[in-house]
Write an enzyme that holds these catalytic residues in place. Structure first.
Site, PDB file in Angstrom:
ATOM      1  N   ASP A  68       0.887  -1.233  -0.001  1.00 31.59           N
ATOM      2  CA  ASP A  68      -0.003   0.067  -0.097  1.00 31.59           C
ATOM      3  C   ASP A  68       0.826   1.251   0.018  1.00 31.59           C
ATOM      4  O   ASP A  68       0.259   2.196   0.227  1.00 31.59           O
ATOM      5  CB  ASP A  68      -0.996   0.125   1.269  1.00 31.59           C
ATOM      6  CG  ASP A  68      -1.820  -1.091   1.070  1.00 31.59           C
ATOM      7  OD1 ASP A  68      -2.922  -0.757  -0.038  1.00 31.59           O
ATOM      8  OD2 ASP A  68      -2.252  -1.881   1.837  1.00 31.59           O
ATOM      9  N   ASP A  74      -0.641   8.538   3.623  1.00 28.01           N
ATOM     10  CA  ASP A  74      -1.405   7.913   5.110  1.00 28.01           C
ATOM     11  C   ASP A  74      -0.096   8.045   5.930  1.00 28.01           C
ATOM     12  O   ASP A  74      -0.344   7.612   7.123  1.00 28.01           O
ATOM     13  CB  ASP A  74      -1.725   6.563   4.768  1.00 28.01           C
ATOM     14  CG  ASP A  74      -3.418   6.525   4.076  1.00 28.01           C
ATOM     15  OD1 ASP A  74      -3.992   7.441   4.455  1.00 28.01           O
ATOM     16  OD2 ASP A  74      -3.450   5.989   3.229  1.00 28.01           O
ATOM     17  N   ARG A  93       0.638  -1.573   7.441  1.00 35.31           N
ATOM     18  CA  ARG A  93       1.388  -0.214   6.655  1.00 35.31           C
ATOM     19  C   ARG A  93       2.371   0.493   7.682  1.00 35.31           C
ATOM     20  O   ARG A  93       2.835   1.629   7.221  1.00 35.31           O
ATOM     21  CB  ARG A  93       0.247   0.679   6.358  1.00 35.31           C
ATOM     22  CG  ARG A  93      -0.870  -0.233   5.546  1.00 35.31           C
ATOM     23  CD  ARG A  93      -1.829   0.874   4.773  1.00 35.31           C
ATOM     24  NE  ARG A  93      -0.944   1.981   4.169  1.00 35.31           N
ATOM     25  CZ  ARG A  93      -1.423   3.018   3.575  1.00 35.31           C
ATOM     26  NH1 ARG A  93      -2.513   3.303   3.520  1.00 35.31           N
ATOM     27  NH2 ARG A  93      -0.551   4.024   3.048  1.00 35.31           N
ATOM     28  N   ARG A 139      -9.160   3.393  11.154  1.00 31.52           N
ATOM     29  CA  ARG A 139      -7.682   3.479  11.234  1.00 31.52           C
ATOM     30  C   ARG A 139      -7.367   4.339  12.256  1.00 31.52           C
ATOM     31  O   ARG A 139      -5.987   4.411  12.698  1.00 31.52           O
ATOM     32  CB  ARG A 139      -7.166   3.777   9.996  1.00 31.52           C
ATOM     33  CG  ARG A 139      -7.469   2.987   8.627  1.00 31.52           C
ATOM     34  CD  ARG A 139      -6.937   1.488   8.851  1.00 31.52           C
ATOM     35  NE  ARG A 139      -7.173   0.665   7.802  1.00 31.52           N
ATOM     36  CZ  ARG A 139      -6.628   0.692   6.509  1.00 31.52           C
ATOM     37  NH1 ARG A 139      -5.896   1.696   6.159  1.00 31.52           N
ATOM     38  NH2 ARG A 139      -7.034  -0.159   5.608  1.00 31.52           N
ATOM     39  N   HIS A 172     -11.548   6.296   5.157  1.00 26.75           N
ATOM     40  CA  HIS A 172     -11.144   7.693   5.815  1.00 26.75           C
ATOM     41  C   HIS A 172     -11.990   9.053   5.652  1.00 26.75           C
ATOM     42  O   HIS A 172     -12.938   8.906   4.767  1.00 26.75           O
ATOM     43  CB  HIS A 172      -9.770   7.973   5.366  1.00 26.75           C
ATOM     44  CG  HIS A 172      -8.798   7.031   5.286  1.00 26.75           C
ATOM     45  ND1 HIS A 172      -8.101   6.569   4.273  1.00 26.75           N
ATOM     46  CD2 HIS A 172      -8.107   6.511   6.539  1.00 26.75           C
ATOM     47  CE1 HIS A 172      -7.196   5.807   4.617  1.00 26.75           C
ATOM     48  NE2 HIS A 172      -6.944   5.794   5.938  1.00 26.75           N
ATOM     49  N   CYS A 259      -4.551  10.392  -1.696  1.00 27.60           N
ATOM     50  CA  CYS A 259      -4.068   9.188  -1.029  1.00 27.60           C
ATOM     51  C   CYS A 259      -2.478   9.271  -1.918  1.00 27.60           C
ATOM     52  O   CYS A 259      -1.516   8.773  -1.022  1.00 27.60           O
ATOM     53  CB  CYS A 259      -4.603   8.039  -1.176  1.00 27.60           C
ATOM     54  SG  CYS A 259      -6.237   7.858  -0.947  1.00 27.60           S
TER      55      CYS A 259
HETATM   56  C1  CIR Z   1      -5.421   0.841   2.427  1.00 27.44           C
HETATM   57  O1  CIR Z   1      -6.346   0.400   2.837  1.00 27.44           O
HETATM   58  O2  CIR Z   1      -4.767   1.530   3.519  1.00 27.44           O
HETATM   59  C2  CIR Z   1      -5.024   1.361   1.279  1.00 27.44           C
HETATM   60  N1  CIR Z   1      -5.142  -0.103   0.302  1.00 27.44           N
HETATM   61  C3  CIR Z   1      -5.631   2.446   0.671  1.00 27.44           C
HETATM   62  C4  CIR Z   1      -5.442   3.883   1.272  1.00 27.44           C
HETATM   63  C5  CIR Z   1      -6.129   4.862   0.935  1.00 27.44           C
HETATM   64  N2  CIR Z   1      -5.456   6.079   1.444  1.00 27.44           N
HETATM   65  C6  CIR Z   1      -6.060   7.161   1.749  1.00 27.44           C
HETATM   66  O3  CIR Z   1      -7.456   7.198   1.377  1.00 27.44           O
HETATM   67  N3  CIR Z   1      -5.529   8.086   2.273  1.00 27.44           N
END
Ligand code: CIR
Length: 264
Positions: A68, A74, A93, A139, A172, A259
């Site tokens: 990711d 993030d 992550r 999260r 999010h 993201c």
């Molecule tokens: C996750 O689930 O953490 C990643 N596959 C996607 C993260 C997306 N990030 C964001 O919206 N800031």
């Protein structure tokens, strides 16, 4: 056209292309596995669009250990005079953050970090001028939000939390809301009446275009996920130069336009 639309809120962006393990990342979507070659092409178009909007783009190498890791937003919260390394809510992550310490350390004096047991994903942090909304999500927890608020307040910003755990299809906070400059937000229809957004002008994203709410405001230009005609038209009517970008492979992995970069 107002000066708000023309103001360039960021001058630099940090990005990282998806790596070979991209399809093994986390997702709540049932849209099938992403194709890496197409994801790479979509990422390249995204970087070009940032460049066209005048940003200096730093491209980090892909991180093969962390599927990711292309969702760099993030891993840190950055703003004028502030950089805080996140502690992502998903254990898979957390290892993405170490290299961001190396990348951001030389760029920001006094780099802070979210410390255990707090968790915070940058996707839950929405800057609106001098204020930051922080989503409490699957999260980001209250302790992570508290630690971030302390860092923001030290840097002269204000912060407040919004509980997004009951928001449908919102991994999010920024899955559902984006700042468009000034006192204007782009908000999913389902969140249009959220009390925290009441003081703002709200541009509504219809429910059938919900994915488009994660747009990226870059001053006059707004990057929007392609194939969301109502949202595009609403933004164009307000004077923005809308750049639709194909995001199908990122959407499969629950990622959106914000993201994919850290902007400062
Ligand atoms: C996750 O689930 O953490 C990643 N596959 C996607 C993260 C997306 N990030 C964001 O919206 N800031």
């Amino acid at each position: 056209m107002t000066t708000t639309l023309l103001a360039q809120p960021f001058t630099r962006a940090i990005v990282a292309p998806p790596g070979p393990s991209f399809a093994h990342g986390l997702t709540t979507r049932a849209l099938g596995a992403p194709a890496l070659d197409l994801a790479l092409a979509q990422h390249a178009r995204y970087c070009e669009a940032l460049g066209r909007a005048g940003l200096e783009v730093t491209v980090l190498p892909a991180d093969p250990e962390h599927p990711d890791a292309t969702f760099v937003e993030d891993t840190a919260v950055v703003a004028a005079g502030l950089a805080v390394l996140c502690r992502p809510g998903a254990a898979s992550r957390r290892g993405e953050v170490a290299r961001m310490r190396d990348v951001l350390g030389p760029r920001f004096a006094g780099l802070a970090s979210i410390e255990p047991p707090g968790t915070l994903d940058g996707g839950d942090v929405c800057q609106v001028g001098r204020h930051f909304f922080v989503g409490l999500s699957a999260r980001t927890d209250a302790e992570g939000a508290r630690q971030l608020a302390r860092a923001l307040e030290r840097a002269g910003y204000t912060a407040s939390t919004i509980d997004v755990r009951d928001w449908p299809d919102a991994l999010h906070l920024k899955s559902a809301v984006a700042w468009l400059g000034g006192a204007r937000l782009l908000v999913r229809e389902a969140q249009a009446l959220e009390p925290a957004f009441a003081p703002f002008e709200r541009v509504i994203v219809p429910t059938r275009e919900a994915y488009a709410a994660n747009c990226l405001w870059l001053g006059r230009t707004v990057l929007v996920a392609a194939d969301h005609p109502v949202t595009e038209a609403r933004l164009r009517a307000l004077g923005y130069a809308v750049e639709p970008l194909a995001m199908t492979e990122m959407e499969k992995m629950d990622g959106g336009l914000s993201c994919l970069s850290l902007r400062y």
